[in-house]
Write a protein that holds these residues in place. Sequence first.
Motif, PDB file in Angstrom:
ATOM      1  N   ILE A   1       4.719 140.201 -12.013  1.00  0.00           N
ATOM      2  CA  ILE A   1       4.414 140.037 -13.305  1.00  0.00           C
ATOM      3  C   ILE A   1       3.902 138.757 -13.231  1.00  0.00           C
ATOM      4  CG2 ILE A   1       5.157 139.702 -15.753  1.00  0.00           C
ATOM      5  CD1 ILE A   1       5.632 142.709 -14.721  1.00  0.00           C
ATOM      6  N   THR A   2       2.715 138.556 -13.606  1.00  0.00           N
ATOM      7  CA  THR A   2       2.026 137.299 -13.898  1.00  0.00           C
ATOM      8  C   THR A   2       1.500 136.768 -15.403  1.00  0.00           C
ATOM      9  OG1 THR A   2       0.959 138.035 -11.642  1.00  0.00           O
ATOM     10  CG2 THR A   2       0.404 135.786 -12.605  1.00  0.00           C
ATOM     11  N   LEU A   3       2.479 135.604 -15.551  1.00  0.00           N
ATOM     12  CA  LEU A   3       2.035 135.329 -17.182  1.00  0.00           C
ATOM     13  C   LEU A   3       1.264 133.881 -17.173  1.00  0.00           C
ATOM     14  CD1 LEU A   3       5.674 135.813 -18.129  1.00  0.00           C
ATOM     15  CD2 LEU A   3       3.763 137.462 -18.659  1.00  0.00           C
ATOM     16  N   GLY A   4       0.816 133.744 -18.256  1.00  0.00           N
ATOM     17  CA  GLY A   4      -0.138 132.363 -18.343  1.00  0.00           C
ATOM     18  C   GLY A   4       0.727 131.128 -18.776  1.00  0.00           C
ATOM     19  N   ASP A   5       0.471 130.102 -18.054  1.00  0.00           N
ATOM     20  CA  ASP A   5       1.379 128.940 -17.898  1.00  0.00           C
ATOM     21  C   ASP A   5       0.877 128.352 -19.230  1.00  0.00           C
ATOM     22  OD1 ASP A   5       2.426 126.375 -17.948  1.00  0.00           O
ATOM     23  OD2 ASP A   5       1.586 125.944 -16.023  1.00  0.00           O
ATOM     24  N   ALA A   6       1.809 128.212 -20.366  1.00  0.00           N
ATOM     25  CA  ALA A   6       1.585 127.470 -21.572  1.00  0.00           C
ATOM     26  C   ALA A   6       0.847 126.180 -21.702  1.00  0.00           C
ATOM     27  CB  ALA A   6       2.972 127.486 -22.298  1.00  0.00           C
TER      28      ALA A   6
ATOM     29  N   TYR B   1      10.911 138.100 -20.084  1.00  0.00           N
ATOM     30  CA  TYR B   1      11.014 138.775 -18.501  1.00  0.00           C
ATOM     31  C   TYR B   1      12.108 137.751 -17.904  1.00  0.00           C
ATOM     32  CZ  TYR B   1       6.546 141.269 -19.140  1.00  0.00           C
ATOM     33  OH  TYR B   1       5.784 142.428 -19.359  1.00  0.00           O
ATOM     34  N   ARG B   2      12.416 136.699 -18.520  1.00  0.00           N
ATOM     35  CA  ARG B   2      13.612 136.156 -17.682  1.00  0.00           C
ATOM     36  C   ARG B   2      14.615 136.738 -17.173  1.00  0.00           C
ATOM     37  NH1 ARG B   2      13.564 131.023 -16.363  1.00  0.00           N
ATOM     38  NH2 ARG B   2      12.173 129.492 -17.369  1.00  0.00           N
ATOM     39  N   PRO B   3      15.004 137.532 -18.106  1.00  0.00           N
ATOM     40  CA  PRO B   3      16.421 138.624 -17.529  1.00  0.00           C
ATOM     41  C   PRO B   3      16.018 139.322 -16.318  1.00  0.00           C
ATOM     42  CG  PRO B   3      16.054 138.915 -19.964  1.00  0.00           C
ATOM     43  CD  PRO B   3      15.004 138.127 -19.565  1.00  0.00           C
ATOM     44  N   LEU B   4      14.953 139.495 -15.832  1.00  0.00           N
ATOM     45  CA  LEU B   4      14.260 140.036 -14.586  1.00  0.00           C
ATOM     46  C   LEU B   4      14.539 139.075 -13.388  1.00  0.00           C
ATOM     47  CD1 LEU B   4      11.392 142.276 -16.128  1.00  0.00           C
ATOM     48  CD2 LEU B   4      14.024 143.060 -15.730  1.00  0.00           C
ATOM     49  N   LEU B   5      14.769 137.774 -13.505  1.00  0.00           N
ATOM     50  CA  LEU B   5      14.585 136.797 -12.578  1.00  0.00           C
ATOM     51  C   LEU B   5      15.827 136.964 -11.665  1.00  0.00           C
ATOM     52  CD1 LEU B   5      13.645 133.688 -14.340  1.00  0.00           C
ATOM     53  CD2 LEU B   5      12.176 135.259 -12.975  1.00  0.00           C
ATOM     54  N   GLY B   6      15.567 137.460 -10.434  1.00  0.00           N
ATOM     55  CA  GLY B   6      16.758 137.565  -9.538  1.00  0.00           C
ATOM     56  C   GLY B   6      16.681 139.027  -8.982  1.00  0.00           C
TER      57      GLY B   6
ATOM     58  N   VAL C   1       8.417 137.251 -10.730  1.00  0.00           N
ATOM     59  CA  VAL C   1       7.596 136.758 -12.167  1.00  0.00           C
ATOM     60  C   VAL C   1       7.347 135.234 -11.797  1.00  0.00           C
ATOM     61  CG1 VAL C   1       7.902 136.075 -14.545  1.00  0.00           C
ATOM     62  CG2 VAL C   1       9.261 137.940 -13.551  1.00  0.00           C
ATOM     63  N   ARG C   2       5.624 135.364 -12.181  1.00  0.00           N
ATOM     64  CA  ARG C   2       5.162 134.003 -11.674  1.00  0.00           C
ATOM     65  C   ARG C   2       4.262 133.609 -13.069  1.00  0.00           C
ATOM     66  NH1 ARG C   2       2.608 134.235  -5.676  1.00  0.00           N
ATOM     67  NH2 ARG C   2       4.626 134.731  -4.399  1.00  0.00           N
ATOM     68  N   THR C   3       3.814 132.256 -13.059  1.00  0.00           N
ATOM     69  CA  THR C   3       2.844 131.992 -14.065  1.00  0.00           C
ATOM     70  C   THR C   3       1.706 131.395 -13.526  1.00  0.00           C
ATOM     71  OG1 THR C   3       3.831 129.775 -14.064  1.00  0.00           O
ATOM     72  CG2 THR C   3       4.839 131.302 -15.800  1.00  0.00           C
TER      73      THR C   3
END
Length: 246
Positions: free
Chosen positions: A136-141, A170-175, A181-183
């Motif tokens: 998952i790749t999200l925009g860096d705010a 998406y934070r609950p998916l970290l680990g 997950v990246r930005t």
Amino acid sequence: MPNERLRAVMAAGGWTHARLAEVTGVDPKSVERWVNLGRTPRRVTALKAAETLGEDVHALWPSLRQARAARAVSPELVALYDKRADLPVSVFVDLLAEARERIDVLVYAAVFLHEAYPRLNDLLRERAAEGCAVRITLGDADSTNVQQRGAEEKFGHGIESRCRLALMHYRPLLGVAGIEVRTHGTTLYNSLYRADDQVLVNAHVWGVNAYGAPVWHLRRHTDGGMFDTYTDSFSAVWETARPVEG
């Protein structure tokens, strides 16, 4: 209208009508018509004449230049939608649910997925548990490009808030094993939702919010096709993106 280019080339090489006619297998009167009346020979004959004269065939007879025929429909195009808003969220969800090997999502925020389908994280966990690699790749705010997009779409700082909201979703998916997950701070030309050999491409149009821009559904058909163009783009952005810390 005389073909002055042909006349000059023949004169420079000492070619007579009869001699060129003999080499190309036509009547001398045909060559005379090429020169004096500007007639165009058949393509095969023109190619032979041009090769003999050491000249580009299209320079001698521009009318033989043909545009490459356009392919009406790409074999990889499954469907085309006028606007993302025209698609039920189930189209995105069903696509991701079918993935067995890879899920790639490249967006700035796309919070509509979590808002319309609260089980999205559960779905991604299930896919990862079955061996599917999820990226998952999200925009860096805080990136300039995200902020510029907000101004272009007349969305102001709202897009930055939505990027932060997406990250919260998406934070609950970290680990979670199999999920990364990246930005990123790149210019987002298209949002991508990939599942194995299929991808939904949400084009971005200047001044238009993503929900009002077209979406095309592609299925991989050949090496180097449209599908590969977009997935290669994802890979390039992924390499620049920063992992989100847990």
